[in-house]
Write a protein that holds these residues in place. Structure first.
Motif, PDB file in Angstrom:
ATOM      1  N   LYS A 154       0.833  -1.214   0.000  1.00 39.29           N
ATOM      2  CA  LYS A 154       0.000   0.000   0.000  1.00 39.29           C
ATOM      3  C   LYS A 154       0.864   1.258   0.000  1.00 39.29           C
ATOM      4  O   LYS A 154       0.635   2.190  -0.766  1.00 39.29           O
ATOM      5  CB  LYS A 154      -0.938  -0.003   1.220  1.00 39.29           C
ATOM      6  N   SER A 155       1.887   1.246   0.853  1.00 40.45           N
ATOM      7  CA  SER A 155       2.784   2.408   0.887  1.00 40.45           C
ATOM      8  C   SER A 155       3.543   2.536  -0.426  1.00 40.45           C
ATOM      9  O   SER A 155       3.746   3.638  -0.936  1.00 40.45           O
ATOM     10  CB  SER A 155       3.778   2.283   2.039  1.00 40.45           C
ATOM     11  N   VAL A 156       3.943   1.380  -0.970  1.00 42.26           N
ATOM     12  CA  VAL A 156       4.670   1.399  -2.247  1.00 42.26           C
ATOM     13  C   VAL A 156       3.784   2.024  -3.337  1.00 42.26           C
ATOM     14  O   VAL A 156       4.237   2.839  -4.138  1.00 42.26           O
ATOM     15  CB  VAL A 156       5.113  -0.030  -2.635  1.00 42.26           C
ATOM     16  N   PHE A 205       2.917  10.819   5.514  1.00 44.18           N
ATOM     17  CA  PHE A 205       3.675   9.575   5.639  1.00 44.18           C
ATOM     18  C   PHE A 205       3.172   8.763   6.819  1.00 44.18           C
ATOM     19  O   PHE A 205       2.690   9.303   7.812  1.00 44.18           O
ATOM     20  CB  PHE A 205       5.159   9.878   5.826  1.00 44.18           C
ATOM     21  N   GLN A 206       3.338   7.440   6.676  1.00 44.82           N
ATOM     22  CA  GLN A 206       2.957   6.530   7.751  1.00 44.82           C
ATOM     23  C   GLN A 206       3.659   6.932   9.047  1.00 44.82           C
ATOM     24  O   GLN A 206       3.100   6.873  10.117  1.00 44.82           O
ATOM     25  CB  GLN A 206       3.358   5.114   7.332  1.00 44.82           C
ATOM     26  N   SER A 207       4.920   7.389   8.917  1.00 49.28           N
ATOM     27  CA  SER A 207       5.694   7.756  10.104  1.00 49.28           C
ATOM     28  C   SER A 207       5.584   9.236  10.424  1.00 49.28           C
ATOM     29  O   SER A 207       6.312   9.734  11.266  1.00 49.28           O
ATOM     30  CB  SER A 207       7.161   7.426   9.842  1.00 49.28           C
ATOM     31  N   TYR A 222      -2.990   9.811   1.988  1.00 44.43           N
ATOM     32  CA  TYR A 222      -2.805   9.562   3.416  1.00 44.43           C
ATOM     33  C   TYR A 222      -2.328   8.132   3.615  1.00 44.43           C
ATOM     34  O   TYR A 222      -3.025   7.197   3.232  1.00 44.43           O
ATOM     35  CB  TYR A 222      -4.122   9.697   4.179  1.00 44.43           C
ATOM     36  N   ASP A 223      -1.168   7.956   4.242  1.00 46.86           N
ATOM     37  CA  ASP A 223      -0.704   6.606   4.554  1.00 46.86           C
ATOM     38  C   ASP A 223      -0.961   6.316   6.027  1.00 46.86           C
ATOM     39  O   ASP A 223      -0.244   6.800   6.897  1.00 46.86           O
ATOM     40  CB  ASP A 223       0.791   6.470   4.220  1.00 46.86           C
ATOM     41  N   GLU A 224      -1.974   5.550   6.280  1.00 43.02           N
ATOM     42  CA  GLU A 224      -2.375   5.180   7.643  1.00 43.02           C
ATOM     43  C   GLU A 224      -2.478   6.390   8.571  1.00 43.02           C
ATOM     44  O   GLU A 224      -1.716   6.506   9.533  1.00 43.02           O
ATOM     45  CB  GLU A 224      -1.410   4.135   8.209  1.00 43.02           C
ATOM     46  N   PRO A 225      -3.416   7.278   8.318  1.00 39.24           N
ATOM     47  CA  PRO A 225      -3.517   8.512   9.102  1.00 39.24           C
ATOM     48  C   PRO A 225      -3.929   8.283  10.555  1.00 39.24           C
ATOM     49  O   PRO A 225      -3.659   9.127  11.399  1.00 39.24           O
ATOM     50  CB  PRO A 225      -4.588   9.322   8.368  1.00 39.24           C
TER      51      PRO A 225
HETATM   52 MG   LIG Z   1       2.649   0.982   4.758  1.00 41.21          MG
END
Ligand SMILES: [Mg+2]
Ligand SMILES: Nc1ncnc2c1ncn2[C@@H]1O[C@H](COP(=O)(O)OP(=O)(O)O)[C@@H](O)[C@H]1O
Lengths: 255, 253
Positions: free
Chosen positions: B45-47, B89-91, B166-169
């Motif tokens: 998903k992030s990719v 970003f997820q982070s 949005y990556d895992e908000p």
């Molecule tokens: Mg991810």
């Protein structure tokens, strides 16, 4: 083990060369980020001044105390200021300062950029349409390149002061006489190669730290590795380039 | 207006070495839509999101965003496009060396010609949106995980981009903050007519913001449709997935 290290070293050198080419390509393109460069130079100065000051004084003291009895044996004590100042200015000041600078700064830049890489801060910058190479790498490398010559001049000065103090401990010498002897010894042709090679050393320290950090592997161990390997590589390259540059400078400015 | 394609991904594939992460993915997002992307950890998903902004280069396929073909753009054009895309970003990826205020002002000062007052006003408004105005002078290291996420969110929406990724908000946040953030994402869509793609594990978050959803599995886009159709599906994988995902918490990488 050492073979693996050696292979690693050479692959590093390849990547480093590409990275350096990219630096020179970017370094002349606007925007120039003068305020960032100045900020990094300030930080580097504050960070390294204490250790570099101690080093300068000690180089002068130790070198004088070591050489004094030897020269005395030949009745050549008067030669002391000449010998110490020429070794400091030509070789010891630049190399020792650069090695200390590498230990303190290459690792710092490696860790800083490495953690920015690992925590996706560099990606975030890129996605915000801000060129991270220009903003993070070019500014830092310019800062290390410009600040090291200043630090080396300062170290040279302190070492020569240290030498004077050490002579005073054993013999009488007037400050006037001492200064005259130092000025006599250190010709322009000694100062130029000594200082100009520190531009190269400063560049090495900056580019190696930035390269290892910028290309750090994912995961927190990547940061630690970036920081330690950059010290090793930077120190080694400083010594190698010193050898090359001594040859070059003897050819350009014969003793 | 409603039928403008903001995102169109066609036959996208991406491998790392021998390991195929994305295999022949195609999807479309229309203007004003929120697309939710589900999938277990490590399904790419992030990719996928990173390919869309040119952080990763796909092996195959085409990506059109806001009418531009991402893979054909030179760095200048890519950067122009990126100014219209927000990425959380997820982070969270806050800049550690900058205060919260500087973090938020950074993209504004760098990419746009706002006056000092305008920048300050936007920073304050963005922080009010995530109810963290009192953290304006803090450094990222002084913030909790949830606060960092919200600051990251504020930073990515401050330029009011046309497309938000949005990556895992809401991953790792408490249920109340999760709700707040989800409503914020929906409000942005309604007020600014923003388009977004939201990677999430959080059914609650998805239910608040979603128009449609897709599920990635084994590198492929295996399911797509309305969210409640997917959650109520009798397909064994989906049944299992949604009963499980409700409780799963993946820490941000
Ligand atoms: Mg991810
Ligand atoms: N830069 C990269 N290099 C190599 N492998 C990667 C890289 N980025 C992601 N991967 C791999 O791709 C897979 C999908 O990752 P990711 O998209 O982060 O999963 P998720 O769906 O949880 O967000 C993972 O197995 C990850 O290890």
């Amino acid at each position: 083990m050492t073979e693996i290290r050696l292979i690693e070293f050479f692959t590093n050198v390849g990547g480093l060369m590409q990275f350096s080419l990219r630096f020179f390509k970017y370094c002349f393109l606007p925007p120039y980020e003068f305020s960032e460069i100045k900020k990094h130079m300030d930080e580097l100065g504050v960070k390294t001044l204490p250790i570099v000051s101690v080093t300068g004084i000690i180089i002068g003291l130790v070198l004088t105390l070591q050489s004094q009895p030897i020269l005395a044996r030949f009745g050549a004590e008067g030669f002391l200021p000449f010998m110490v100042s020429i070794s400091v200015v030509r070789e010891l000041g630049p190399v020792i300062t650069a090695l200390i600078f590498a230990g303190r700064v290459s690792s710092g830049i490696g860790a800083e950029l490495g953690s920015m890489r690992v925590t996706e801060q560099i990606d975030a910058m890129e996605v915000s349409a801000i060129d991270p190479f220009k903003y993070l790498v070019v500014t830092r490398v310019i800062a290390t390149t410009l600040i090291l010559p200043l630090l080396v001049m300062y170290v040279n000065f302190l070492a020569i002061v240290g030498c004077y103090v050490a002579i005073l401990l054993v013999n009488d010498i007037t400050l006037q006489l001492y200064i005259n002897q130092v000025i006599e010894a250190v010709k322009f042709g000694d100062l130029i190669p000594g200082i100009s090679k520190t531009l190269v050393f400063g560049f090495i320290v900056g580019i190696v730290g930035a390269y290892k950090g910028y290309t750090a592997d994912k995961g927190t161990e990547g940061v630690g590795k970036a920081s330690t390997t950059s010290v090793v590589i930077a120190s080694l390259l400083i010594l190698i380039f010193d050898m090359i540059l001594v040859k070059v400078s003897l050819w350009l400015w014969p003793m | 207006m409603a039928d403008v394609k903001v995102v169109e991904v066609i036959n996208l594939s991406k491998s790392f070495g021998d390991f195929t992460v994305l295999d022949n993915i195609s999807l479309t997002v229309m203007k004003g839509e929120n697309l939710v992307i589900f999938g277990r950890s490590g399904t790419g998903k992030s990719v996928l999101l990173k390919c869309m902004v040119g952080l990763l280069i796909p092996d195959n396929g085409d990506i059109f965003i806001l009418g531009e073909e991402v893979r054909k753009l030179k760095i200048k054009g890519l950067n122009e496009l990126r100014k219209n895309i927000g990425f959380l970003f997820q982070s969270a990826a806050l800049y550690d060396s900058m205060s919260v205020r500087e973090n938020l002002a950074f993209p504004l000062i760098r990419n746009f010609k706002f006056s000092k007052e305008e920048v300050e006003e936007k920073v304050v408004r963005a922080l009010e949106n995530v109810t963290l105005l009192d953290s304006i002078d803090k450094m990222p290291s002084e913030l909790s995980g949830g606060m960092r996420k919200r600051i990251g969110l504020a930073r990515s929406i401050i330029t009011e981009p046309a497309l938000m990724l949005y990556d895992e908000p809401t991953t790792g946040l408490d249920p109340i903050t999760t709700k707040e953030i989800s409503y914020l994402i929906r409000d942005l869509q309604e007020k600014l007519d923003m388009t977004s793609m939201v990677v999430t594990h959080d059914l609650l978050c998805a239910q608040i913001i979603s128009d449609k959803a897709i599920v990635l599995k084994d590198g492929g886009l295996k399911y797509k449709g309305k969210l409640d159709e997917l959650t109520k599906s009798s397909d064994p994988f989906l049944k299992d997935f949604f009963s499980f995902e409700k409780n799963e918490e993946t820490p941000g990488v």
